[in-house]
Design a protein around this motif. Structure first.
Motif, PDB file in Angstrom:
ATOM      1  N   ALA A 140       0.844  -1.197   0.000  1.00 29.62           N
ATOM      2  CA  ALA A 140       0.000   0.000   0.000  1.00 29.62           C
ATOM      3  C   ALA A 140       0.876   1.243   0.000  1.00 29.62           C
ATOM      4  O   ALA A 140       1.972   1.237   0.570  1.00 29.62           O
ATOM      5  CB  ALA A 140      -0.899  -0.010   1.221  1.00 29.62           C
ATOM      6  N   LEU A 141       0.401   2.300  -0.646  1.00 32.44           N
ATOM      7  CA  LEU A 141       1.135   3.578  -0.647  1.00 32.44           C
ATOM      8  C   LEU A 141       1.459   4.017   0.780  1.00 32.44           C
ATOM      9  O   LEU A 141       2.534   4.534   1.059  1.00 32.44           O
ATOM     10  CB  LEU A 141       0.274   4.661  -1.299  1.00 32.44           C
ATOM     11  CG  LEU A 141       0.208   4.736  -2.810  1.00 32.44           C
ATOM     12  CD1 LEU A 141      -0.819   5.767  -3.224  1.00 32.44           C
ATOM     13  CD2 LEU A 141       1.563   5.085  -3.393  1.00 32.44           C
ATOM     14  N   GLU A 142       0.497   3.786   1.681  1.00 31.64           N
ATOM     15  CA  GLU A 142       0.641   4.232   3.069  1.00 31.64           C
ATOM     16  C   GLU A 142       1.838   3.589   3.768  1.00 31.64           C
ATOM     17  O   GLU A 142       2.311   4.095   4.776  1.00 31.64           O
ATOM     18  CB  GLU A 142      -0.631   3.900   3.868  1.00 31.64           C
ATOM     19  CG  GLU A 142      -1.838   4.741   3.529  1.00 31.64           C
ATOM     20  CD  GLU A 142      -2.502   4.324   2.220  1.00 31.64           C
ATOM     21  OE1 GLU A 142      -2.092   3.300   1.628  1.00 31.64           O
ATOM     22  OE2 GLU A 142      -3.409   5.037   1.778  1.00 31.64           O
ATOM     23  N   ASP A 143       2.318   2.474   3.241  1.00 29.93           N
ATOM     24  CA  ASP A 143       3.443   1.781   3.876  1.00 29.93           C
ATOM     25  C   ASP A 143       4.794   2.389   3.491  1.00 29.93           C
ATOM     26  O   ASP A 143       5.827   1.987   4.014  1.00 29.93           O
ATOM     27  CB  ASP A 143       3.444   0.288   3.483  1.00 29.93           C
ATOM     28  CG  ASP A 143       2.215  -0.417   4.026  1.00 29.93           C
ATOM     29  OD1 ASP A 143       1.630   0.106   5.001  1.00 29.93           O
ATOM     30  OD2 ASP A 143       1.834  -1.460   3.470  1.00 29.93           O
ATOM     31  N   MET A 144       4.783   3.330   2.553  1.00 34.57           N
ATOM     32  CA  MET A 144       6.059   3.899   2.092  1.00 34.57           C
ATOM     33  C   MET A 144       6.425   5.117   2.933  1.00 34.57           C
ATOM     34  O   MET A 144       5.607   6.022   3.103  1.00 34.57           O
ATOM     35  CB  MET A 144       5.952   4.315   0.622  1.00 34.57           C
ATOM     36  CG  MET A 144       5.678   3.154  -0.298  1.00 34.57           C
ATOM     37  SD  MET A 144       5.154   3.709  -1.923  1.00 34.57           S
ATOM     38  CE  MET A 144       6.588   4.637  -2.415  1.00 34.57           C
ATOM     39  N   PRO A 145       7.683   5.176   3.463  1.00 34.96           N
ATOM     40  CA  PRO A 145       8.095   6.320   4.284  1.00 34.96           C
ATOM     41  C   PRO A 145       7.984   7.646   3.524  1.00 34.96           C
ATOM     42  O   PRO A 145       7.555   8.659   4.089  1.00 34.96           O
ATOM     43  CB  PRO A 145       9.562   6.026   4.617  1.00 34.96           C
ATOM     44  CG  PRO A 145       9.804   4.620   4.237  1.00 34.96           C
ATOM     45  CD  PRO A 145       8.739   4.171   3.317  1.00 34.96           C
ATOM     46  N   GLU A 146       8.331   7.633   2.231  1.00 32.06           N
ATOM     47  CA  GLU A 146       8.258   8.866   1.439  1.00 32.06           C
ATOM     48  C   GLU A 146       6.816   9.366   1.387  1.00 32.06           C
ATOM     49  O   GLU A 146       6.556  10.561   1.401  1.00 32.06           O
ATOM     50  CB  GLU A 146       8.727   8.636  -0.013  1.00 32.06           C
ATOM     51  CG  GLU A 146      10.120   8.104  -0.131  1.00 32.06           C
ATOM     52  CD  GLU A 146      10.114   6.592  -0.287  1.00 32.06           C
ATOM     53  OE1 GLU A 146       9.374   5.916   0.467  1.00 32.06           O
ATOM     54  OE2 GLU A 146      10.861   6.085  -1.142  1.00 32.06           O
ATOM     55  N   PHE A 147       5.906   8.425   1.332  1.00 34.45           N
ATOM     56  CA  PHE A 147       4.494   8.787   1.253  1.00 34.45           C
ATOM     57  C   PHE A 147       4.060   9.502   2.533  1.00 34.45           C
ATOM     58  O   PHE A 147       3.347  10.504   2.489  1.00 34.45           O
ATOM     59  CB  PHE A 147       3.652   7.524   1.033  1.00 34.45           C
ATOM     60  CG  PHE A 147       2.182   7.789   0.878  1.00 34.45           C
ATOM     61  CD1 PHE A 147       1.666   8.167  -0.352  1.00 34.45           C
ATOM     62  CD2 PHE A 147       1.316   7.667   1.945  1.00 34.45           C
ATOM     63  CE1 PHE A 147       0.314   8.430  -0.507  1.00 34.45           C
ATOM     64  CE2 PHE A 147      -0.037   7.928   1.805  1.00 34.45           C
ATOM     65  CZ  PHE A 147      -0.537   8.300   0.572  1.00 34.45           C
ATOM     66  N   GLN A 148       4.523   9.008   3.660  1.00 38.20           N
ATOM     67  CA  GLN A 148       4.169   9.629   4.940  1.00 38.20           C
ATOM     68  C   GLN A 148       4.712  11.053   5.023  1.00 38.20           C
ATOM     69  O   GLN A 148       4.042  11.964   5.515  1.00 38.20           O
ATOM     70  CB  GLN A 148       4.684   8.790   6.120  1.00 38.20           C
ATOM     71  CG  GLN A 148       4.016   7.421   6.247  1.00 38.20           C
ATOM     72  CD  GLN A 148       2.494   7.510   6.378  1.00 38.20           C
ATOM     73  OE1 GLN A 148       1.940   8.544   6.722  1.00 38.20           O
ATOM     74  NE2 GLN A 148       1.810   6.420   6.062  1.00 38.20           N
ATOM     75  N   GLU A 149       5.928  11.237   4.529  1.00 38.90           N
ATOM     76  CA  GLU A 149       6.525  12.593   4.520  1.00 38.90           C
ATOM     77  C   GLU A 149       5.685  13.539   3.675  1.00 38.90           C
ATOM     78  O   GLU A 149       5.399  14.676   4.070  1.00 38.90           O
ATOM     79  CB  GLU A 149       7.935  12.540   3.920  1.00 38.90           C
ATOM     80  CG  GLU A 149       9.020  12.296   4.944  1.00 38.90           C
ATOM     81  CD  GLU A 149      10.367  12.164   4.265  1.00 38.90           C
ATOM     82  OE1 GLU A 149      10.670  12.981   3.389  1.00 38.90           O
ATOM     83  OE2 GLU A 149      11.088  11.212   4.613  1.00 38.90           O
ATOM     84  N   LEU A 150       5.308  13.072   2.485  1.00 43.21           N
ATOM     85  CA  LEU A 150       4.500  13.901   1.588  1.00 43.21           C
ATOM     86  C   LEU A 150       3.138  14.221   2.207  1.00 43.21           C
ATOM     87  O   LEU A 150       2.625  15.326   2.089  1.00 43.21           O
ATOM     88  CB  LEU A 150       4.296  13.177   0.247  1.00 43.21           C
ATOM     89  CG  LEU A 150       5.532  13.071  -0.625  1.00 43.21           C
ATOM     90  CD1 LEU A 150       5.335  12.027  -1.716  1.00 43.21           C
ATOM     91  CD2 LEU A 150       5.848  14.418  -1.261  1.00 43.21           C
TER      92      LEU A 150
END
Lengths: 238, 129
Positions: A140-150
């Protein structure tokens, strides 16, 4: 239905069933619901393509005899947009040449009508097993650290952008407001703020339709959303 | 061709969208990702061919030139470039126009990783060894 099929198909499998005949749709739904899968139904090809764009499906079962956007064109369009899962075609009295055409359009397998429901369930179970292997590495996108930063950046900037949007609407700066609403809609959706995305979309549609008043009403509703209140609270704005 | 040599262009005026999509692509082993913030810049980069763009994600509503126009022009000058239209709406007319323009995929925002993987699978089946 065999217990084997049930255990293989398993949880959270969603398929799209396309048939304009309501009673046929109900019969097919009952047959494949026995596999433990969730079913969305579409009555037309257009509706089916839209659903396929908006939601995630593991497979499609489509009656190829639908009118309007016909079955073959619908399947080709589904493949055209990039859907890679299995598409099972239900061919009304299809001769071999028809079946070859349907395969060329993008059907993974075809079943001749009248439909033998246990045959469909068996094919679907087999295809879903293959599909589960193809997609097993999906995250899931939510599992990506970069996604959380964005996502945090979006949350940090949102209060100012909402103030900007409100000001633009009050000053009748429609074009600028449209751009901001469009951006908020896209980003909020990406970051799973569905309510914000939908209301930003309403503002956008109102502005496209030339109704500044409707846009202002939607903007007022937007500010009342719990999603917004939570972000404002999180950012120390309230 | 393998993943290591694939050059990808993301053309979108929203930096967050570019960054999100880029992260997904990198997670699936695609390292060479380029960016454009409007349609004209995207077309220029693809036409120029330095580097040769193999896969392009084109936002449907970009400034200067929209994604479908870009895809149409790309088909004439670089027919092997695999264009994917990214749109905020699941509008059937847009899908028809995109496919007529030669696009090989259509993704609606907000997207899931599965939608991107589907498009990558199609690209890989068509282009990669």
């Amino acid at each position: 239905m065999s217990a084997n099929s049930d255990s293989i198909v398993g949880q959270h499998v969603q398929i799209l069933l396309v048939d304009e005949d309501l009673s046929a749709r109900a019969r097919t739904s009952i047959a494949i619901a026995g596999l433990g899968i969730h079913i969305d139904a579409a009555g037309t090809g257009e509706q089916a393509v839209r659903l396929l764009l908006d939601r995630a499906y593991s497979a499609v079962v489509i009656s190829l005899g639908i009118s309007g956007l016909d079955g073959e064109t619908t399947v080709a369009m589904m493949r055209g947009i990039g859907f890679c899962g299995p598409i099972i075609g239900l061919a009304e009295g299809g001769i071999d040449a028809d079946l070859a055409r349907y395969a060329l359009a993008g059907c993974t397998e075809c079943i001749r009508m009248p439909l033998e429901l246990h045959a469909l369930a068996g094919i679907l179970a087999r295809q879903l097993r293959l599909e589960a292997v193809r997609t097993e590495d999906t995250f899931a996108l939510e599992d990506m650290p970069e996604f959380q930063e964005l996502r945090h950046t979006f949350e940090r900037q949102l209060p100012v952008r909402l103030e900007d949007l409100q000001g633009m609407l009050e000053r009748s700066q429609w074009e600028e407001a449209l751009h901001v609403a469009h951006t908020i809609k896209g980003q909020a959706g990406t970051f799973s703020y569905q309510g914000i995305s939908e209301l930003a979309n309403r503002i956008q549609l109102a502005l496209i339709a030339g109704s500044g008043q409707d846009a202002l009403v939607a903007a007022a509703e937007l500010l009342q959303l719990d999603e917004i209140k939570n972000i404002l609270e999180q950012e120390g704005r309230i | 061709m393998n993943k290591d040599s694939v050059e990808i262009l993301i053309a979108d005026d929203e930096p967050e969208l570019r960054a999100t999509l880029s992260s997904v692509l990198r997670s699936y082993g695609y390292s060479f990702v380029h960016y454009a913030a409007n349609g004209a810049d995207a077309l220029q980069r693809i036409e120029k061919g330095a580097p040769e763009i193999h896969l392009a994600f084109l936002d449907i509503s970009m400034p200067v030139m929209n994604g479908i126009e870009v895809a149409k022009k790309v088909q004439k000058v670089k027919p092997n470039c695999f264009c994917v239209i990214v749109s905020g709406y699941s509008d059937i007319e847009n899908v028809k126009n995109a496919l007529s323009a030669g696009a090989k995929g259509f993704v609606v925002k907000p997207f899931t990783t599965q939608k991107i993987i589907d498009v990558l699978t199609k690209f890989e089946q068509a282009v990669l060894d």
